[in-house]
Motif scaffolding. Structure first.
Motif, PDB file in Angstrom:
ATOM      1  N   ARG A  59       0.812  -1.214   0.000  1.00 11.13           N
ATOM      2  CA  ARG A  59       0.000   0.000   0.000  1.00 11.13           C
ATOM      3  C   ARG A  59       0.845   1.264   0.000  1.00 11.13           C
ATOM      4  N   ASN A  62       1.790   2.609  -3.791  1.00 10.83           N
ATOM      5  CA  ASN A  62       0.950   3.517  -4.588  1.00 10.83           C
ATOM      6  C   ASN A  62       0.403   4.661  -3.736  1.00 10.83           C
ATOM      7  N   GLY A  63       0.970   4.831  -2.548  1.00 16.87           N
ATOM      8  CA  GLY A  63       0.594   5.983  -1.728  1.00 16.87           C
ATOM      9  C   GLY A  63      -0.679   5.800  -0.927  1.00 16.87           C
ATOM     10  N   LEU A  64      -1.220   4.577  -0.880  1.00 15.77           N
ATOM     11  CA  LEU A  64      -2.401   4.358  -0.039  1.00 15.77           C
ATOM     12  C   LEU A  64      -2.043   4.538   1.435  1.00 15.77           C
ATOM     13  N   ARG A  86       2.077  11.965  -7.239  1.00 19.00           N
ATOM     14  CA  ARG A  86       1.272  10.866  -6.702  1.00 19.00           C
ATOM     15  C   ARG A  86       0.254  10.396  -7.722  1.00 19.00           C
ATOM     16  N   LEU A  87      -0.403  11.365  -8.373  1.00 23.78           N
ATOM     17  CA  LEU A  87      -1.404  11.003  -9.367  1.00 23.78           C
ATOM     18  C   LEU A  87      -0.748  10.196 -10.482  1.00 23.78           C
ATOM     19  N   ARG A  90      -0.185   6.782  -9.246  1.00 24.87           N
ATOM     20  CA  ARG A  90      -1.439   6.036  -9.130  1.00 24.87           C
ATOM     21  C   ARG A  90      -1.901   5.525 -10.490  1.00 24.87           C
ATOM     22  N   LYS A  91      -1.642   6.345 -11.535  1.00 22.83           N
ATOM     23  CA  LYS A  91      -2.049   5.926 -12.875  1.00 22.83           C
ATOM     24  C   LYS A  91      -1.207   4.753 -13.370  1.00 22.83           C
ATOM     25  N   MET A  95      -3.741  -1.928  -8.787  1.00 23.67           N
ATOM     26  CA  MET A  95      -3.801  -2.705  -7.553  1.00 23.67           C
ATOM     27  C   MET A  95      -5.011  -3.627  -7.540  1.00 23.67           C
ATOM     28  N   ALA A 164      -8.004  -3.029 -13.315  1.00 16.15           N
ATOM     29  CA  ALA A 164      -6.688  -2.435 -13.064  1.00 16.15           C
ATOM     30  C   ALA A 164      -5.874  -2.381 -14.356  1.00 16.15           C
TER      31      ALA A 164
ATOM     32  N   GLU B 194     -10.462   3.088  -1.643  1.00 10.75           N
ATOM     33  CA  GLU B 194      -9.110   2.670  -2.016  1.00 10.75           C
ATOM     34  C   GLU B 194      -9.038   2.244  -3.472  1.00 10.75           C
ATOM     35  N   TYR B 197      -9.075   5.337  -5.554  1.00 10.01           N
ATOM     36  CA  TYR B 197      -7.774   5.997  -5.437  1.00 10.01           C
ATOM     37  C   TYR B 197      -6.743   5.295  -6.313  1.00 10.01           C
ATOM     38  N   ALA B 198      -6.705   3.957  -6.192  1.00  8.73           N
ATOM     39  CA  ALA B 198      -5.691   3.192  -6.912  1.00  8.73           C
ATOM     40  C   ALA B 198      -5.871   3.299  -8.428  1.00  8.73           C
ATOM     41  N   LEU B 199      -7.105   3.563  -8.866  1.00  3.55           N
ATOM     42  CA  LEU B 199      -7.354   3.693 -10.305  1.00  3.55           C
ATOM     43  C   LEU B 199      -6.969   5.068 -10.830  1.00  3.55           C
ATOM     44  N   GLY B 200      -6.590   5.965  -9.947  1.00  2.00           N
ATOM     45  CA  GLY B 200      -6.144   7.288 -10.383  1.00  2.00           C
ATOM     46  C   GLY B 200      -7.246   8.340 -10.417  1.00  2.00           C
TER      47      GLY B 200
END
Ligand SMILES: Nc1ncnc2c1ncn2[C@@H]1O[C@H](COP(=O)(O)OP(=O)(O)O)[C@@H](O)[C@H]1O
Ligand SMILES: [Mg+2]
Lengths: 255, 293
Positions: A59, A62-64, A86-87, A90-91, A95, A164, B194, B197-200
Motif C-alpha cells: 500500500r 501507490n501511496g495508499l 502521486r497522481l 497512481r495511474k 492494484m 486495473a 481505495e 484511489y488506486a485507479l487514479g
C-alpha cells in the motif's frame, strides 16, 4: 523466465524502495527500515506471517499509506507530497485487493470503463473496446452487462484484474488476491496472474500460493515484523533457505 | 405463518388504564374547568367563503399550515446544501476543514434552539436582509412577481421575515443534515475509496462516481426524516411572529378563547402532515433497501 514481451530492459529498476519506515498512529510499526529494488518485468512474491507488514508495504507503493521516512521512486517519479507525482504514480500502478472492491452500483463494463474515461480521457467507445478485449483476456466476456453481485468470487476478482489493467499500468500490485476465494476458484485467478507474468508485466504479489511463486516469480521476499528476513529465488526458498525463521514459516504454509 | 393478534390480559389492563386517564382528563375539562366546547366555530378558520369571488379560500389555520409547509421545504433545501458542504468538511482529509465542520455541528446541536433562533433571526433580519435589499425587492416587484413570491414564499409584507426565518431554520437543520451526510459517506466500505484511489481518480471523481451514488441510498431516508423534523421544529419561529401554523393557533386562541378546540385542531393538522410523510419515508426505505441488493 519464459517468453517475455516487454522484457527488453529487464535489468533496469522500476521501483526503488529505500529504507522506508511506517508506524501507525496506534504505535504499531508495520515497516522498519525496509529497502528493496524491483526491476522491470520482474515478478516479486512477498511472503510472511500475518501482521508482518506485507499489505502495508504494497500500500505504500501507490501511496495508499504514507511513509514516515525513507523514499520510494516509481518509474523515475518520487512518491512524495507532490500531488501531481502521486497522481502519476497512481495511474501507473494498478492494484488488486483481497476483497475485489468492485463498484457494486456499476456493471462489469462500467467498472472497467470508468477510469479509462475519467482518467485516461477516452471516449466511451474507445474505453468499451479495450474493456471487451480485457474481458476476453480474463475469460469472462459474457458478464459484461452483469453487476458484481451477480458474479462468483473468482469472476469478480478477474474483473478487478481487468479493471486495473485497463489503466495500462506499468506495475501491478496483488494483495492476497486469492485469499478470499473458495478453493475451486483460486485456479482461474492464478491462471490470469500467471499469463500476465509471462507477458512481462512487473508484478508485486503478496500470496501464500507457493506454486505460483515457484512457477513465475523471479524473486521471493520473506518478511517478518516489518523487515526483510530473506530474499531469493523460489528455488532457493524451497531447497536451501538460510534462516531458521524462514524454514519454520515455510514448513507451516507448505504443510 | 402469521400469528393471529391476540389480546393478553396485560394489554387489556393497559388499554383500560389509558381510557380511564383520557376519561378523567375529559371529565376535568368539562366539569372541573366548566369548559364549553364549541367545535362549530373552528371550520371557518380553516376555510372561508370569499364573498367577492364566491370561492372557498384558505383562512387563518390553513394559511398557517401552508406557510409551515413552504418554510419547511425551503429550509430543508437550503439545509441540504449547507449540510452537504459541511458533511464533506467532516470527512475531509484536511484537519482544518474537519474542525470547522465539527465546530458547526457541535455548536448548533448543543445550544437551545430558541437561543439560536433569536441570535440568527435578529442578525439575519437586521444585518443581512437590508444589505441584500430583500424588503425593497418584494415591495417594489411587479404584480406577477409578487403573486409568484406569495405562492412560493410569502406575501410581500412579510416576505423578508419569511426569508430570515427560513434561513434560521435552515442553518439549524443543516447541523443535523451534516451528520446524515457524514454518516452516509462513512458507511461506504473503505475498499471503495481505495479502489477509486488506486485507479487514479481525483477526489471529486471518486465522490461523484463511486461514493455518492452508493451513499445516496443510505442518505435519502434519514434526509426525508429530517424534513419531517423540520416541519415540527419550524413551530419555533412562531416566537418571531412568522404566521406559520403554531403562530396562527396562538392568534386564534387569543381572539376566540377556544383553547382546546384550537390546539387539538392544530395537533391534527401537524399529525396529518407528519404521519403521511412518515409513511412515505417508510415506503422509501423499503424501496431503497430492495433496490440496493
Ligand atoms: N490502518 C492501520 N492502523 C493501525 N495498525 C495497522 C493498520 N494497518 C495495519 N496495521 C498493523 O500493522 C501491522 C502490519 O499489518 P499488515 O501490513 O496488514 O500485515 P500483513 O499484510 O502482513 O498481514 C499489523 O500489526 C497490523 O495490525
Ligand atoms: Mg495483509
Amino acid at each position: 523466465m519464459q517468453e517475455k514481451q516487454f522484457g527488453a530492459h529487464s535489468s533496469s529498476a522500476i521501483i526503488a524502495v529505500d529504507r522506508i519506515s511506517k508506524t501507525f498512529p496506534n504505535g504499531v510499526t508495520a515497516l522498519n527500515d525496509f529497502s528493496t529494488t524491483i526491476r522491470r518485468s520482474e515478478v516479486v512474491v512477498v511472503i510472511g506471517p500475518s501482521g508482518s507488514g506485507k499489505s502495508t508495504f504494497l500500500r505504500c507503493l501507490n501511496g495508499l499509506e504514507e511513509i514516515d521516512s525513507g523514499s520510494i521512486i516509481v518509474d523515475g517519479i518520487a512518491l512524495d507530497d507532490n500531488k501531481k507525482n502521486r497522481l502519476e504514480i497512481r495511474k501507473e500502478v494498478g492494484m488488486v485487493f483481497q476483497q475485489f472492491n468492485l463498484f457494486p452500483h456499476m456493471t462489469v463494463r462500467d467498472n472497467i470503463n470508468l477510469a479509462q474515461q475519467l482518467v485516461r480521457k477516452k471516449t466511451k467507445a474507445e474505453a468499451t473496446e479495450m474493456t471487451m478485449d480485457l474481458l476476453r483476456k480474463v475469460n469472462i466476456t459474457e458478464k459484461a452487462d452483469a453487476f458484481p453481485a451477480q458474479l462468483s468470487g473468482g469472476q469478480q476478482q478477474r474483473v478487478a484484474i481487468a479493471r486495473a489493467l485497463a489503466m495500462m499500468p506499468k506495475v501491478m500490485l496483488f494483495d492476497e488476491a486469492t485469499s478470499a476465494l473458495d478453493p475451486e476458484m483460486i485456479g482461474e485467478v492464478l491462471e490470469v496472474m500467471k499469463t500476465l507474468a509471462r507477458e512481462g508485466m512487473t508484478m508485486v504479489v503478496v500470496t501464500h500460493e507457493m506454486g505460483f511463486a515457484r512457477e513465475v516469480s523471479d524473486q521471493v521476499i520473506f518478511m517478518e515484523n516489518g523487515k526483510i528476513v530473506e530474499v531469493g529465488t523460489a528455488e532457493h526458498f524451497f531447497y536451501q533457505p538460510r534462516e531458521e525463521r524462514t524454514r519454520i514459516f515455510l514448513s507451516q504454509i507448505l504443510s | 405463518m402469521r400469528k393471529k393478534p391476540k389480546l393478553t390480559p396485560l394489554d387489556a389492563v393497559i388499554a383500560l388504564l389509558i381510557s380511564a386517564l383520557l376519561g378523567y382528563i375529559g371529565y376535568r375539562i368539562n366539569i372541573g374547568l366548566q369548559y364549553k366546547w364549541n367545535w362549530g366555530a373552528i371550520p371557518q378558520y380553516l376555510f372561508r367563503l370569499d364573498t367577492a369571488t364566491g370561492n372557498w379560500t384558505a383562512n387563518l389555520l390553513m394559511q398557517g399550515l401552508l406557510t409551515t409547509i413552504r418554510l419547511s421545504i425551503w429550509a430543508t433545501l437550503i439545509a441540504t446544501i449547507i449540510g452537504t458542504i459541511a458533511g464533506f468538511f467532516r470527512v475531509s482529509s484536511s484537519l482544518f476543514k474537519r474542525l470547522l465542520g465539527r465546530t458547526f455541528v457541535e455548536l448548533i446541536r448543543n445550544t437551545p434552539p430558541l437561543v439560536l433562533i433569536f441570535i440568527f433571526y435578529f442578525f439575519v433580519s437586521d444585518q443581512i436582509m437590508p444589505v441584500l435589499g430583500v424588503d425593497d425587492f418584494a415591495r417594489n416587484a411587479s404584480e406577477t412577481t409578487q403573486s409568484l413570491l406569495t405562492f412560493f414564499f410569502a406575501p410581500p409584507r412579510f416576505f423578508s421575515a419569511f426569508i430570515s426565518a427560513t434561513m434560521t431554520v435552515a442553518i439549524f437543520e443543516a447541523a443535523y443534515i451534516t451528520e446524515i451526510i457524514r454518516a452516509g459517506i462513512q458507511s461506504i466500505e473503505k475498499g471503495q475509496f481505495e479502489a477509486a484511489y488506486a485507479l487514479g481518480l481525483s477526489w471529486r471523481q471518486k465522490m461523484q462516481h463511486v461514493i455518492l451514488p452508493q451513499a445516496i441510498q443510505r442518505i435519502l431516508p434519514p434526509l426525508a426524516g429530517q424534513f419531517i423534523s423540520t416541519i415540527k421544529d419550524s413551530a419555533i419561529v412562531s416566537v418571531i411572529s412568522i404566521p406559520e401554523l403554531c403562530f396562527q393557533g396562538m392568534e386564534l386562541m387569543a381572539a376566540t378563547y377556544l383553547t382546546f378546540e384550537c390546539w387539538i385542531t392544530i395537533t391534527v393538522l401537524y399529525l396529518v402532515l407528519t404521519l403521511s410523510l412518515s409513511l412515505a419515508v417508510e415506503r422509501l426505505e423499503i424501496f431503497m433497501r430492495r433496490s440496493s441488493v
